[in-house]
Design an enzyme around this catalytic site. Structure first.
Site, PDB file in Angstrom:
ATOM      1  N   LYS A 265      40.019  47.586 -64.303  1.00 57.11           N
ATOM      2  CA  LYS A 265      38.916  48.663 -63.997  1.00 57.11           C
ATOM      3  C   LYS A 265      37.834  47.950 -64.636  1.00 57.11           C
ATOM      4  CE  LYS A 265      39.485  48.613 -69.495  1.00 57.11           C
ATOM      5  NZ  LYS A 265      39.231  47.925 -69.787  1.00 57.11           N
TER       6      LYS A 265
ATOM      7  N   LYS B  81      42.783  40.467 -58.294  1.00 62.48           N
ATOM      8  CA  LYS B  81      43.515  41.860 -58.474  1.00 62.48           C
ATOM      9  C   LYS B  81      42.907  42.922 -58.822  1.00 62.48           C
ATOM     10  CE  LYS B  81      45.824  42.221 -63.538  1.00 62.48           C
ATOM     11  NZ  LYS B  81      46.767  41.968 -64.732  1.00 62.48           N
TER      12      LYS B  81
ATOM     13  N   LYS C 294      40.116  34.773 -73.759  1.00 65.41           N
ATOM     14  CA  LYS C 294      39.699  36.121 -74.762  1.00 65.41           C
ATOM     15  C   LYS C 294      38.262  34.961 -74.898  1.00 65.41           C
ATOM     16  CE  LYS C 294      41.815  40.285 -73.593  1.00 65.41           C
ATOM     17  NZ  LYS C 294      42.748  41.263 -73.758  1.00 65.41           N
TER      18      LYS C 294
END
Ligand code: TRP
Length: 336
Positions: free
Chosen positions: A206, A203, A115
């Site tokens: 969204k 995976k 991140k």
């Protein structure tokens, strides 16, 4: 009584992957164990604000709790539902654990590395995320924390912090179970990962642009069925579970198993040797659309007041338990 604890960030509508891979297994575990364990289900709203929230956080929080209920969570006197920010002991213990954890171990967290990508502009909350998570867990002496495999490293960190703290001050924290035992408790061979429908090597996420690659919990059921029908498969022409060789077909078998609550092995044997991918898709498409219709109908019928009532009760319980543990920790450091 021992404690099982879990939470899921409520930054947006969930995908079918989040639902089948995380939320639904948790609900099934809770229903199975809530006579023998305390079951804590909380919304980590302070973890939400490390990054942008889609829509309104307040609405998302209430919606997330409704997801658990619509997924069939049976609430008895051992099931506690609460919001992290309504229990100030979480932030307080996080600060104290900041003074126990080391820069070295926190810097090694993969999620932080991904991140932050080494940017100085990354907020400190992203770095501190796993320490707050350790506080979430240790305040309630939780032994089992059913989560996806991407969170295992954070559980290991919580174990290390608890062990170090206990070595210094005596047995104050319950050290959560080892990852291998967590997985055994969850009853899966490893973390469940629902795949992207168009690129099943990845995976389901969204944030993927292509609409047909993912199913969202608020998708129209008909539309979701069409997405299953257009899922990528392979050219081998035989139905077999092989995540490496046939990820698309394996993903469909996995989805069918989770929705119908049938052990994966049974679904695999039912379809073993069959050759019609179309038939398998039609079956999974109908399971998905039936599941979504039922889920969305239930969701619509849960009044906000029901959620607020559960929160009021849960937050009273959580403040009591967490407050006691925090006091022990404060005393250990001579803050009290
Ligand atoms: N990290 C979890 C997630 O990404 C959310 C979370 C925060 C959590 N604190 C926790 C889960 C403590 C279990 C226990 O969804």
């Amino acid at each position: 009584m021992k404690t099982i604890l879990t939470g899921i960030r409520s930054n947006s509508v969930l995908t079918l992957g989040n639902y089948l891979g995380a939320l639904l297994p948790m609900v099934r575990l809770a229903n199975k164990w809530s006579n023998e364990y305390q079951v804590n289900i909380f919304v980590p709203d302070l973890h939400s604000i490390i990054s942008e929230v889609d829509g309104d956080l307040q609405e998302n929080i209430i919606q997330t709790i409704k997801y658990y209920l619509a997924a069939g969570l049976e609430v008895n006197e051992n099931v506690h539902i609460y919001r992290q920010s309504y229990v100030p002991a979480h932030s307080e213990l996080c600060w104290i654990l900041n003074c126990v954890a080391t820069m070295g171990e926190t810097s090694r967290m993969i999620q932080y590395k991904e991140k932050s990508k080494g940017q100085e502009s990354c907020n400190v909350g992203i770095f501190d995320y796993p320490i707050l998570m350790a506080a979430d867990i240790l305040l309630y002496s939780a032994e089992y924390i059913p989560l996806g495999e991407d969170q295992f490293q954070h559980i290991e960190l919580a174990r290390n912090i608890a062990t170090r703290f206990n070595n210094r001050f005596g047995e104050i924290f319950v050290v959560p179970a080892k990852t291998a035992d967590q997985v055994k408790f969850m009853g899966v061979s490893d973390g469940i990962r629902i795949r992207d429908l168009l690129t099943p090597e990845k995976k389901m996420s969204k944030s993927t642009r292509a609409e047909n690659s993912k199913i969202m919990l608020d998708d129209d059921p008909e539309k979701a069925a069409k997405k299953i029908m257009s899922a990528t498969t392979d050219s081998l022409g035989i139905i077999k579970f092989d995540m490496w060789g046939q990820p698309g077909i394996s993903n469909l078998l996995q989805i069918e198993s989770l929705i119908t609550d049938t052990p994966l092995q049974d679904v695999i044997s039912t379809w073993a040797g069959q050759t019609s991918y179309g038939e398998l898709k039609r079956k999974v498409a109908s399971s998905v659309s039936a599941m979504l219709s039922e889920f969305q109908e239930k969701l619509k019928n849960i009044p906000d007041e029901e959620v607020y009532k559960l929160l009021e009760k849960g937050e009273k319980y959580a403040n009591e338990v967490a407050g006691k543990k925090l006091y022990e920790v404060q005393k250990a450091f001579h803050l009290r």
